[in-house]
Design a protein around this motif. Structure first.
Motif, mmCIF file in Angstrom:
data_model
loop_
_atom_site.group_PDB
_atom_site.id
_atom_site.type_symbol
_atom_site.label_atom_id
_atom_site.label_comp_id
_atom_site.label_asym_id
_atom_site.label_seq_id
_atom_site.Cartn_x
_atom_site.Cartn_y
_atom_site.Cartn_z
ATOM 1 N N ALA A 102 -5.724 -2.614 6.820
ATOM 2 C CA ALA A 102 -4.643 -3.566 7.066
ATOM 3 C C ALA A 102 -5.071 -4.645 8.037
ATOM 4 O O ALA A 102 -4.551 -5.757 8.008
ATOM 5 C CB ALA A 102 -3.417 -2.827 7.605
ATOM 6 N N ARG A 103 -6.038 -4.343 8.894
ATOM 7 C CA ARG A 103 -6.538 -5.343 9.842
ATOM 8 C C ARG A 103 -7.565 -6.265 9.208
ATOM 9 O O ARG A 103 -7.883 -7.307 9.758
ATOM 10 C CB ARG A 103 -7.144 -4.644 11.057
ATOM 11 C CG ARG A 103 -6.085 -3.976 11.932
ATOM 12 C CD ARG A 103 -6.702 -3.186 13.052
ATOM 13 N NE ARG A 103 -5.654 -2.669 13.942
ATOM 14 C CZ ARG A 103 -5.750 -1.571 14.653
ATOM 15 N NH1 ARG A 103 -6.872 -0.848 14.594
ATOM 16 N NH2 ARG A 103 -4.764 -1.173 15.432
ATOM 17 N N ARG A 104 -8.086 -5.878 8.038
ATOM 18 C CA ARG A 104 -9.106 -6.691 7.380
ATOM 19 C C ARG A 104 -8.588 -7.373 6.120
ATOM 20 O O ARG A 104 -9.252 -8.243 5.578
ATOM 21 C CB ARG A 104 -10.300 -5.811 7.012
ATOM 22 C CG ARG A 104 -10.971 -5.176 8.201
ATOM 23 C CD ARG A 104 -12.110 -4.264 7.778
ATOM 24 N NE ARG A 104 -13.105 -4.945 6.961
ATOM 25 C CZ ARG A 104 -14.202 -4.374 6.488
ATOM 26 N NH1 ARG A 104 -14.425 -3.095 6.753
ATOM 27 N NH2 ARG A 104 -15.050 -5.049 5.756
ATOM 28 N N ASN A 105 -7.411 -6.986 5.656
ATOM 29 C CA ASN A 105 -6.867 -7.523 4.416
ATOM 30 C C ASN A 105 -5.388 -7.808 4.582
ATOM 31 O O ASN A 105 -4.736 -7.333 5.512
ATOM 32 C CB ASN A 105 -7.063 -6.525 3.261
ATOM 33 C CG ASN A 105 -8.518 -6.247 2.982
ATOM 34 O OD1 ASN A 105 -9.158 -6.945 2.226
ATOM 35 N ND2 ASN A 105 -9.054 -5.215 3.631
ATOM 36 N N ALA A 106 -4.847 -8.587 3.651
ATOM 37 C CA ALA A 106 -3.442 -8.982 3.723
ATOM 38 C C ALA A 106 -2.575 -7.944 3.030
ATOM 39 O O ALA A 106 -2.451 -7.933 1.813
ATOM 40 C CB ALA A 106 -3.251 -10.351 3.078
ATOM 41 N N ILE A 107 -2.015 -7.031 3.789
ATOM 42 C CA ILE A 107 -1.064 -6.046 3.282
ATOM 43 C C ILE A 107 0.274 -6.333 3.946
ATOM 44 O O ILE A 107 0.367 -6.401 5.179
ATOM 45 C CB ILE A 107 -1.521 -4.610 3.584
ATOM 46 C CG1 ILE A 107 -2.831 -4.298 2.849
ATOM 47 C CG2 ILE A 107 -0.448 -3.608 3.186
ATOM 48 C CD1 ILE A 107 -3.406 -2.932 3.171
ATOM 49 N N ASP A 108 1.306 -6.546 3.144
ATOM 50 C CA ASP A 108 2.612 -6.890 3.692
ATOM 51 C C ASP A 108 3.433 -5.660 4.046
ATOM 52 O O ASP A 108 4.094 -5.631 5.079
ATOM 53 C CB ASP A 108 3.402 -7.741 2.680
ATOM 54 C CG ASP A 108 2.679 -9.028 2.330
ATOM 55 O OD1 ASP A 108 2.252 -9.718 3.265
ATOM 56 O OD2 ASP A 108 2.527 -9.326 1.134
ATOM 57 N N THR A 109 3.411 -4.673 3.167
ATOM 58 C CA THR A 109 4.301 -3.527 3.308
ATOM 59 C C THR A 109 3.555 -2.235 2.989
ATOM 60 O O THR A 109 2.742 -2.197 2.070
ATOM 61 C CB THR A 109 5.520 -3.658 2.361
ATOM 62 O OG1 THR A 109 6.231 -4.856 2.678
ATOM 63 C CG2 THR A 109 6.465 -2.476 2.499
ATOM 64 N N VAL A 110 3.851 -1.201 3.755
ATOM 65 C CA VAL A 110 3.345 0.143 3.474
ATOM 66 C C VAL A 110 4.540 1.020 3.121
ATOM 67 O O VAL A 110 5.504 1.102 3.890
ATOM 68 C CB VAL A 110 2.598 0.735 4.686
ATOM 69 C CG1 VAL A 110 2.188 2.178 4.398
ATOM 70 C CG2 VAL A 110 1.376 -0.108 5.026
ATOM 71 N N GLY A 148 -3.362 -0.415 -3.044
ATOM 72 C CA GLY A 148 -4.067 0.841 -3.219
ATOM 73 C C GLY A 148 -3.237 1.997 -2.697
ATOM 74 O O GLY A 148 -2.136 1.822 -2.169
ATOM 75 N N VAL A 149 -3.772 3.209 -2.855
ATOM 76 C CA VAL A 149 -3.103 4.437 -2.451
ATOM 77 C C VAL A 149 -3.938 5.115 -1.365
ATOM 78 O O VAL A 149 -5.180 5.099 -1.423
ATOM 79 C CB VAL A 149 -2.920 5.393 -3.655
ATOM 80 C CG1 VAL A 149 -2.239 6.686 -3.228
ATOM 81 C CG2 VAL A 149 -2.124 4.698 -4.757
ATOM 82 N N ALA A 171 0.862 -1.187 0.000
ATOM 83 C CA ALA A 171 0.000 0.000 0.000
ATOM 84 C C ALA A 171 0.895 1.233 0.000
ATOM 85 O O ALA A 171 1.952 1.239 0.637
ATOM 86 C CB ALA A 171 -0.921 0.003 1.210
ATOM 87 N N ILE A 172 0.478 2.264 -0.704
ATOM 88 C CA ILE A 172 1.253 3.500 -0.824
ATOM 89 C C ILE A 172 0.556 4.602 -0.041
ATOM 90 O O ILE A 172 -0.652 4.809 -0.185
ATOM 91 C CB ILE A 172 1.393 3.935 -2.296
ATOM 92 C CG1 ILE A 172 1.940 2.780 -3.157
ATOM 93 C CG2 ILE A 172 2.291 5.160 -2.403
ATOM 94 C CD1 ILE A 172 3.334 2.340 -2.819
ATOM 95 N N VAL A 173 1.301 5.304 0.798
ATOM 96 C CA VAL A 173 0.777 6.476 1.503
ATOM 97 C C VAL A 173 1.286 7.715 0.786
ATOM 98 O O VAL A 173 2.495 7.949 0.692
ATOM 99 C CB VAL A 173 1.214 6.497 2.973
ATOM 100 C CG1 VAL A 173 0.786 7.805 3.632
ATOM 101 C CG2 VAL A 173 0.608 5.315 3.725
ATOM 102 N N GLY A 174 0.359 8.502 0.274
ATOM 103 C CA GLY A 174 0.716 9.697 -0.480
ATOM 104 C C GLY A 174 0.275 9.563 -1.924
ATOM 105 O O GLY A 174 0.333 8.477 -2.503
ATOM 106 N N ALA A 175 -0.194 10.654 -2.494
ATOM 107 C CA ALA A 175 -0.613 10.659 -3.899
ATOM 108 C C ALA A 175 -0.013 11.845 -4.642
ATOM 109 O O ALA A 175 -0.484 12.215 -5.710
ATOM 110 C CB ALA A 175 -2.142 10.698 -3.992
#
Length: 500
Positions: free
Chosen positions: A232-240, A203-204, A177-181
């Motif tokens: 992140a608590r409801r889906n499998a996200i490895d890295t932000v 997603g972003v 997941a990416i923080v920032g647009a």
């Protein structure tokens, strides 16, 4: 966008955002939602390497036992050992252990056979140079080579099938997941989109998402950082990956504080802000370099070691204490009417609710299932047997069943009820980084408990000290520390002035 506004928007957009994130994966091939824990590339690659070494060594032992020549078996054994070590290096150099090559059975088998063939070639060349090798040369070597070929082909074929199964379950590939647009994120996504072996972009997220287009470089903008924490608590996200501009120093700090509460790796795109973070390691994702600012506490082999430790010790302890469990169950049933076990929802790994088991220590009609009222000295709700069980912590013994089920660990932060309070405040309100303790599974005992921070939490200082010890344990985890805590629990942790 302000945090309060983001929280109100999250309630109505969260489910839609999940659908958007799945529809917005065209660049990544619209991979299926993940079912199960992500597959660790390091663990798979290293496991393959270990299997190859064991298989080649075993094939050599079988070939030696078949050989009926007069050659000293110790000399043959030395050749097998040296050949196994040589094969391990040559297989690695041929790319036979590289995770990216394991899914394609043709490439995987080809690279494995190339490494094994090079091993035979080196051994064959050595027969012209080294007299001991020449003396041990014979038909058994060809049998060894043939058995090695069979083992490598069969193992790669089975592994390729397993890789396809993991792929169908959405467990292959790092989900990011990416923080920032802004411009930094757009440049990053442009490069990642053009990298065939890049990660899957979930997603972003940006706190100003309400004033932005729905997509950024082809990927859905799903919400704010608060929404990301919930997602992140409801889906499998490895890295932000945090890709915010260097001028947003306050936003960077707030973002990192929020992300520290979830079990994901957090990586930072290098900027002027990174110079203020001190010594950092780096990761390479999709051919790009990122700074490591937060790591998952348990990953790869550490997660496996912890899981094996929990299962083995829990099974052994349950077997040893089974007579005591039976006696306690009978006493609880005879002492007062009601069920033997008390089941209560508590926060577990990644803030998920688990059903924790305990021996019932209260009168059934007075049981506090939600945990809204903490126990106190001379609590009238507690039965006679219950008082003894709570003082000695024997009421916690059924939680070894939680450990076998995978809900808990033997050692870890104690699970708390959702409505538990410190004074008049919920724990999440009393301690700023309280949720960071949920990055690992909760435990039957923990670092806070053996250091005296158990029992009542009438003051903010009590819960803050407990969380402080929990976070220390998470950051310094090791099997040795777990064994130390278990030993201290056995020696002093079952009783104490704060246990009632």
């Amino acid at each position: 966008m302000k945090q309060g506004s983001s929280a109100r928007a999250a309630a109505t957009t969260l489910d839609q955002a999940i659908d958007d994130s799945r529809r917005g994966a065209e660049i990544d091939g619209d991979s299926p939602p993940r079912r199960g824990r992500s597959v660790s590339e390091a663990v798979v690659s290293q496991s393959v390497a270990m299997f190859d070494a064991v298989a080649i060594l075993s094939a050599g032992a079988i070939a030696m036992s078949w050989d009926r020549s007069a050659v000293d078996w110790r000399l043959e054994g030395l050749i097998v050992l040296l050949g196994t070590l040589l094969a391990s290096h040559l297989l690695r150099l041929a790319g036979a252990h590289r995770f990216a090559n394991l899914a394609d059975v043709g490439s995987s088998v080809g690279r494995a056979l190339l490494g094994w063939l090079l091993t035979l070639a080196v051994l064959f060349a050595a027969t012209y140079v080294l007299e001991p090798v020449t003396a041990a040369d014979g038909p058994w070597v060809m049998l060894w080579f043939s058995l090695g070929v069979v083992a490598l082909i069969v193992s790669r074929s089975l592994l390729s099938r397993q890789m396809r199964s993991w792929s169908r379950a959405g467990r292959l590939g790092e989900v990011v997941a990416i923080v920032g647009a802004g411009s930094i994120a757009q440049r990053l996504l442009r490069h990642l989109n053009g990298t065939p072996t890049g990660p899957r972009i979930f997603g972003v997220y940006d706190d100003e998402f309400e004033h932005m287009p729905r997509r950024c470089m082809g990927h859905a903008i799903l919400g704010s950082v608060d929404d990301l924490v919930e997602m992140a608590r409801r889906n499998a996200i490895d890295t932000v990956i945090v890709a915010l501009p260097p001028t947003s120093e306050h936003a960077l700090v707030e973002t990192l504080n929020k992300l520290s509460a979830i079990p994901v790796d957090v990586r930072l795109c290098p900027s002027e802000f990174a110079l203020r973070l001190g010594t950092l390691e780096a990761s390479h994702i999709g051919g790009h370099t990122f700074l490591n600012v937060i790591d998952r506490p348990l990953r790869d082999w550490r997660w496996i070691a912890k899981a094996i430790e929990d299962r083995l010790l829990a099974a052994a302890i349950l077997l040893a204490i089974s007579p005591a469990l039976l006696v306690i169950a009978i006493l609880v049933r005879l002492d007062s009417p009601g069920p033997i076990l008390f089941r209560q929802k508590r926060h577990g790994f990644n803030n998920e609710l688990i059903e924790m088991l305990k021996f019932r220590t209260m009168y059934h009609e007075m049981s506090d299932v939600k945990g809204e009222q903490l126990t106190r000295r001379d609590d009238p709700r507690i039965t006679r047997i219950g008082a003894f069980l709570r003082r000695t912590s024997l009421d916690e013994l059924p939680q070894f069943l939680n450990v076998l089920r995978g809900d808990m660990s033997i050692v870890g932060p104690r699970p708390h009820a959702p409505a538990a309070k410190a004074g008049a405040l919920l724990y999440t309100e009393a301690v700023k980084h309280y949720d960071a303790r949920h990055r690992v599974k909760p435990g039957i005992t923990g670092w806070a408990q053996v250091n005296g921070w158990r029992g009542e939490t009438n003051t903010l200082e009590q819960i803050r000290k407990r969380v402080e010890h929990d976070l220390y344990y998470i950051e310094h985890w090791s099997i040795a520390l777990d064994l130390q805590i278990i030993a201290r629990t056995i020696a002093t942790g079952f009783t104490g002035r704060n246990a009632f």
